[in-house]
Enzyme design. Structure first.
Site, PDB file in Angstrom:
ATOM      1  N   ASP A 124       0.843  -1.190   0.000  1.00 32.02           N
ATOM      2  CA  ASP A 124       0.000   0.000   0.000  1.00 32.02           C
ATOM      3  C   ASP A 124       0.885   1.249   0.000  1.00 32.02           C
ATOM      4  O   ASP A 124       1.652   1.454   0.943  1.00 32.02           O
ATOM      5  CB  ASP A 124      -0.880  -0.035   1.262  1.00 32.02           C
ATOM      6  CG  ASP A 124      -2.084   0.866   1.147  1.00 32.02           C
ATOM      7  OD1 ASP A 124      -1.995   1.887   0.451  1.00 32.02           O
ATOM      8  OD2 ASP A 124      -3.117   0.541   1.766  1.00 32.02           O
ATOM      9  N   ASP A 125       0.818   2.046  -1.044  1.00 31.71           N
ATOM     10  CA  ASP A 125       1.577   3.317  -1.109  1.00 31.71           C
ATOM     11  C   ASP A 125       3.094   3.112  -1.207  1.00 31.71           C
ATOM     12  O   ASP A 125       3.856   3.960  -0.744  1.00 31.71           O
ATOM     13  CB  ASP A 125       1.343   4.188   0.137  1.00 31.71           C
ATOM     14  CG  ASP A 125       0.009   4.903   0.162  1.00 31.71           C
ATOM     15  OD1 ASP A 125      -0.797   4.699  -0.758  1.00 31.71           O
ATOM     16  OD2 ASP A 125      -0.214   5.668   1.118  1.00 31.71           O
TER      17      ASP A 125
ATOM     18  N   CYS B 192      -5.538   4.927  -3.373  1.00 34.38           N
ATOM     19  CA  CYS B 192      -5.775   3.503  -3.085  1.00 34.38           C
ATOM     20  C   CYS B 192      -7.013   2.897  -3.736  1.00 34.38           C
ATOM     21  O   CYS B 192      -6.910   2.021  -4.586  1.00 34.38           O
ATOM     22  CB  CYS B 192      -5.896   3.276  -1.582  1.00 34.38           C
ATOM     23  SG  CYS B 192      -4.507   3.886  -0.627  1.00 34.38           S
TER      24      CYS B 192
ATOM     25  N   ASP C  16      -0.485  -0.249  -4.852  1.00 37.13           N
ATOM     26  CA  ASP C  16      -1.627   0.413  -5.496  1.00 37.13           C
ATOM     27  C   ASP C  16      -1.263   1.738  -6.155  1.00 37.13           C
ATOM     28  O   ASP C  16      -1.752   2.084  -7.221  1.00 37.13           O
ATOM     29  CB  ASP C  16      -2.807   0.566  -4.529  1.00 37.13           C
ATOM     30  CG  ASP C  16      -2.398   1.091  -3.160  1.00 37.13           C
ATOM     31  OD1 ASP C  16      -1.227   1.502  -2.988  1.00 37.13           O
ATOM     32  OD2 ASP C  16      -3.246   1.094  -2.245  1.00 37.13           O
TER      33      ASP C  16
END
Ligand SMILES: *[C@@H]1O[C@H](CO)[C@@H](O)[C@H](O)[C@H]1NC(C)=O
Ligand SMILES: *[C@@H]1O[C@H](CO)[C@@H](O)[C@H](O)[C@H]1NC(C)=O
Ligand SMILES: *[C@@H]1O[C@H](CO)[C@@H](O)[C@H](O)[C@H]1NC(C)=O
Ligand SMILES: *[C@@H]1O[C@H](CO)[C@@H](O)[C@H](O)[C@H]1NC(C)=O
Ligand SMILES: *[C@@H]1O[C@H](CO)[C@@H](O)[C@H](O)[C@H]1NC(C)=O
Ligand SMILES: *[C@@H]1O[C@H](CO)[C@@H](O)[C@H](O)[C@H]1NC(C)=O
Ligand SMILES: *[C@@H]1O[C@H](CO)[C@@H](O)[C@H](O)[C@H]1NC(C)=O
Length: 644
Positions: A48-49, A84, A340
Site C-alpha cells: 500500500d503506497d 488507493c 496500489d
C-alpha cells in the site's frame, strides 16, 4: 538536425497500406504462456503506497533474492489513478477509473459501497477466476470504506477464502481488525498487523495447497498488507461523505518491534526535486513553503518508518516463497509484487502523500516471476494497472464475460514475447510481433490529502487529467487541471519535473482555457540531444515528407498531446490502448512521432476541442468535464484528405 526518424506512413498510400498490415498482424500476438498440464497458480503481493522513486526496493533483500533476481521488473509500470481505492478497483476490473466511476476512497464517489453499487461485486477478477475453476483467497486490505459496519451488506464476492482488514482499523498497525469469510470482525489489539496478516496468508496457502493436491484446484492468493502506508487513526465515520481535515490523523507507519532500530541513517534521497529552492508545479504546489529543518527531519523519520515497516513484508515474501518451494509448486506459480500507487515525501516541497501525476506518485514497482518469465530481467515497455486483470486472465485461461469491456491488455512475460514487443508504429520484425503503445492516461478527482505532522491539510480542486507519454525518443508529462492550469514537462531533459514548460502565469488562465499562450509559440523544445539511435541518412530522405526538422515546437506538440488526452479521458476498451486509431481511423498514425507530421497541423490546431473542465467536482460528473471525444472529430471525417 532532424529528430523524427520514423518512416512516414502518410501521406503515401503505399505506406499507409503497409502500416495497416503491420498493425493488424501484430494483434494476435498474445497467446497462453504455455500449455502446461496443470494450470499455474498466482500469488499476488500487493503493498500500500510503496514508492519506486525513493529506493524502498533496495531495502528489501528477500524481495531482491526471490523476485528481482528471479523475475522480470517492469520499470515503466504506472497506476492510472494514484489513490488507493480507485486504483485497486481499476486493478481488479481492468477498467480505467472513468469507466468504473469509483474515483475516491469514500462515498459518495468511492470506497467499497460505491464498488458494490457500480455492480462490480460478483463481476470482477476473482469471480471470473472462480468460474474458471480457481480457488481464490484474499488477506488484507481490499478497498477503503469496507468497514466493521458494512462488511456484510453485502460481503465481498468472489473469494473462496478471505480475511479482510476493515475500516476504521485498516491502518492501525497495532490494532488491526480482520474479518474472515462470513465471520464477525476480530480485533487484534496489541499484535503487529503484518505478522497477523502473514499468519493468515500462510493459513490460506495451506488450504490452497491442500485443494491443489487433493483435487487439482489451482489457486490465486492475494496478500495485501497495509505497509508502508501511514498509520491512520480514523476519528469519524468517513463513509457518510463528510470527510474533513479533522476526520483522521495520519502518523508514520509503525514497524515491528524487531525492526524499530534499523536504517538509523537513512534519509529521503536528495534528488533535485527534493524540497527545492525554487517552487514549481501547479499553483497550489508552487505555493508550498520550503520545508524547514524540523519538517525535513520529521519527514526523514517518516521515511525510515516506511522502510522499517516494509521489513515484515520482506520476511513475508521469503516465507511464502519458502512454503511454495517446500510444497514443490514454486515452478508452476507466478508471484507478482506491486503496490496500489506511488508515494512522495518532500519532492516539490510536498508533505508525505500521493495523488499527483508526478512520476514518484504514478510509476510503481511491478515485478513478476514464474514459468517462462526471464530471470533478473528489466523491461521499459509502458504498462499500467489496467493491464493486471487482463494479464491474470491470460495466465489462467479465464475470461471476463463477453459484455465486460477491459481497458488494458495482457503484459508480455516470456523472452520471445518481450523480444517481439515493438513500440506502436515501429515496423514489426515478424508476424508474431505485438505492438504496445507509449502512453498512460492518469486521472484524479476531488481533494488531495497530505499526511504526517505537517501535512493535515486538504487541497480541494485536485481534479485533473494527465497524459504520460514515454517513447524511445521523447518523454512527456502533460496535465490539465480543472482550474484551467496546464503543466508540461519534457522529462528527457527534466526528469525531475522542475520546469513547467506550459505558461505558468496564473493571470493568463482565462486565455489558456480555450487555447495556448502566445509566448509559447515558437518555443523549441531542446530535444536534439536525445537522439541516440538516429540515422542521418534516414533524416535526409525524410526532409520533404513534412517532418519537423528541428524537433517540434510547443505549438506543434501541445495540440497533439491534448488531442491524445481528449481521446483517452473517456476511452473505452481498445480505444484506451490504441487511441491514435480514433483520431486517424484511416490508419497511418500509430504514435506521437507519426502525428507530428506538418500535414496534420491544421487538423490538430483547428478541428479539435481542447481538454478543459467547466467546473471542479469531487467526482466524475460528466457535464462538468468539458469537451468529450466524438468520432466525428476524426481525421478524414471532413475533406482534409482530398484537400491535400
Ligand atoms: C481496537 O479496536 C477495537 C475494535 O476492533 C476497538 O474496540 C478498540 O477500542 C481499539 N483499541 C484502541 C486502543 O484503539
Ligand atoms: C457524518 O458523521 C459525522 C460524525 O459521525 C457527523 O458529524 C456528520 O454530521 C455526518 N454527516 C452527514 C452528511 O451525515
Ligand atoms: C517549521 O515549519 C513548520 C511547518 O510550517 C512549522 O509548524 C514550525 O513551527 C517550523 N519550525 C521552525 C523551527 O521554524
Ligand atoms: C514566431 O516565429 C515567426 C517566424 O519566425 C515570427 O514571425 C513570429 O513573430 C514569432 N512569434 C512569436 C510569438 O515570437
Ligand atoms: C544507418 O544506416 C546505414 C545505411 O543506411 C546502416 O548501415 C546503419 O546500420 C544504420 N545505423 C543505425 C544506427 O541504424
Ligand atoms: C474550487 O473550484 C471551484 C469552481 O471550479 C471554485 O468555486 C472554488 O473557489 C475553488 N476552491 C478553491 C479552494 O480554490
Ligand atoms: C459517478 O457517480 C456519481 C456519484 O454517484 C454520479 O453523480 C455521477 O453521475 C457518476 N458519473 C457517471 C459518468 O456515471
Amino acid at each position: 538536425m532532424a529528430f523524427w526518424v520514423r518512416l512516414p506512413c502518410f501521406p503515401l498510400f503505399l505506406w499507409l497500406t503497409l502500416c495497416i498490415i503491420t498493425r493488424s498482424a501484430a494483434q494476435g500476438g498474445q497467446k497462453p504462456l504455455q500449455e502446461a498440464a496443470q494450470r499455474p497458480n498466482i500469488v499476488f503481493i500487493l503493498t500500500d503506497d510503496q514508492d519506486l522513486h525513493m529506493d524502498s526496493l533496495s531495502y528489501m533483500p528477500f524481495l531482491k533474492e526471490h523476485m528481482i533476481d528471479r523475475g522480470l521488473s517492469f520499470r515503466r509500470h504506472y497506476c492510472t489513478v494514484a489513490l488507493c481505492c480507485p486504483s485497486r478497483v481499476s486493478m481488479w476490473t481492468g477498467k480505467a477509473a472513468h469507466n468504473t466511476n469509483v474515483t475516491d476512497i469514500n462515498p459518495p464517489y468511492g470506497g467499497y459501497p460505491k464498488f458494490v453499487s457500480q455492480g462490480f461485486n460478483g463481476n470482477y477478477l476473482p469471480t471470473w477466476l472462480q468460474q474458471a475453476g480457481y480457488g481464490t483467497y484474499y488477506v488484507g486490505k481490499l478497498f477503503n470504506a469496507q468497514t466493521v459496519k458494512n462488511y456484510n451488506s453485502p460481503h465481498a464476492a468472489g473469494w473462496t477464502g478471505n480475511d479482510f482488514l476493515l475500516d476504521p482499523y485498516t491502518y492501525r498497525y497495532l490494532n488491526a481488525t480482520f474479518q474472515r469469510n462470513h465471520d464477525e470482525p476480530v480485533s487484534y489489539e496489541g499484535h503487529y498487523a503484518t505478522d497477523v496478516l502473514a499468519g493468515k496468508a500462510h493459513g490460506f496457502l495451506d488450504d490452497a495447497l491442500e485443494a491443489l493436491q487433493s483435487e487439482g484446484t489451482p489457486f490465486f492468493l492475494t496478500v495485501a498488507p497495509t505497509a508502508p502506508h501511514s498509520d491512520v487513526n480514523i476519528k469519524r465515520d468517513l463513509i457518510n461523505g463528510s470527510f474533513t481535515e479533522h476526520s483522521n490523523v495520519q502518523s508514520p507507519p509503525v514497524p515491528a518491534e524487531r525492526h524499530q532500530h534499523l536504517f538509523a541513517n537513512a534519509v529521503v534521497p536528495r534528488t533535485p526535486n527534493f524540497n527545492p529552492d525554487k517552487p514549481g508545479g501547479a499553483s497550489w504546489i508552487s505555493r508550498l513553503p520550503k520545508q524547514n529543518q524540523s519538517n525535513v527531519d520529521f519527514n526523514d523519520h517518516f521515511y525510515r518508518s516506511r522502510l522499517r515497516s516494509l521489513q515484515a513484508v520482506d520476511e513475508l515474501v521469503h516465507s511464502l516463497v519458502t512454503r511454495l518451494t517446500d510444497a514443490g509448486v514454486l515452478d508452476n506459480t507466478y508471484i507478482v509484487y506491486s503496490t496500489d500507487n506511488g508515494y512522495t515525501i518532500g519532492q516539490h516541497r510536498r508533505q508525505p502523500g500521493k495523488q499527483c501525476a508526478f512520476e514518484q506518485d504514478i510509476n510503481v514497482p511491478f515485478i513478476i516471476r514464474g514459468p517462462g518469465v526471464p530471470e533478473a530481467a528489466l523491461t521499459d515497455i509502458v504498462t499500467s494497472h489496467t493491464d493486471i486483470a487482463p494479464t491474470f486472465l491470460s495466465l489462467t485461461g479465464a475470461s471476463a464475460p463477453a459484455d465486460f469491456v477491459l481497458d488494458g491488455q495482457p503484459l508480455p512475460l516470456t523472452r520471445p514475447m518481450l523480444e517481439n514487443t515493438v513500440p506502436a508504429g515501429v515496423e514489426a520484425g515478424d508476424s508474431s510481433s505485438t505492438s504496445r503503445s507509449e502512453h498512460v492516461n492518469v486521472e484524479m478527482w476531488g481533494i488531495i490529502m497530505s499526511e504526517g505532522k505537517f501535512g493535515s491539510v486538504l487541497y480541494p480542486n485536485h481534479t485533473y487529467k494527465a497524459l504520460r507519454l514515454v517513447g524511445s525518443e521523447y518523454s512527456f508529462l502533460y496535465t490539465v487541471w480543472c482550474s484551467g492550469e496546464h503543466e508540461l514537462y519534457d522529462m528527457k531533459v527534466d526528469p525531475f519535473q522542475l520546469n513547467n514548460l506550459y505558461n505558468t502565469d496564473w493571470s493568463a488562465r482565462a486565455m489558456l482555457r480555450r487555447g495556448y499562450g502566445e509566448d509559447l509559440i515558437n518555443y523549441s523544445i531542446p530535444l536534439a540531444h536525445t537522439v541516440s539511435s538516429s540515422n542521418a541518412s534516414i533524416h535526409e530522405e525524410e526532409s520533404d515528407t513534412g517532418r519537423y526538422d528541428a524537433g517540434p515546437t510547443l505549438s506543434q506538440l501541445l495540440p497533439r498531446l491534448d488531442a491524445l488526452l481528449l481521446v483517452l479521458k473517456s476511452c473505452v476498451g481498445r480505444q484506451c490502448t490504441h487511441p491514435w486509431e480514433s483520431l486517424f481511423p484511416g490508419g497511418g498514425v500509430l504514435n506521437l512521432a507519426d502525428a507530428l507530421n506538418s500535414v496534420f497541423d491544421d487538423f490538430f490546431d483547428t478541428r479539435l476541442e481542447k481538454v478543459s473542465f467547466d467546473r471542479c467536482e469531487k467526482g466524475y460528473i460528466v457535464n462538468s468535464e468539458g469537451p468529450m471525444w466524438d468520432d466525428t472529430y476524426a481525421y478524414g471525417m471532413v475533406d482534409e484528405v482530398a484537400a491535400e
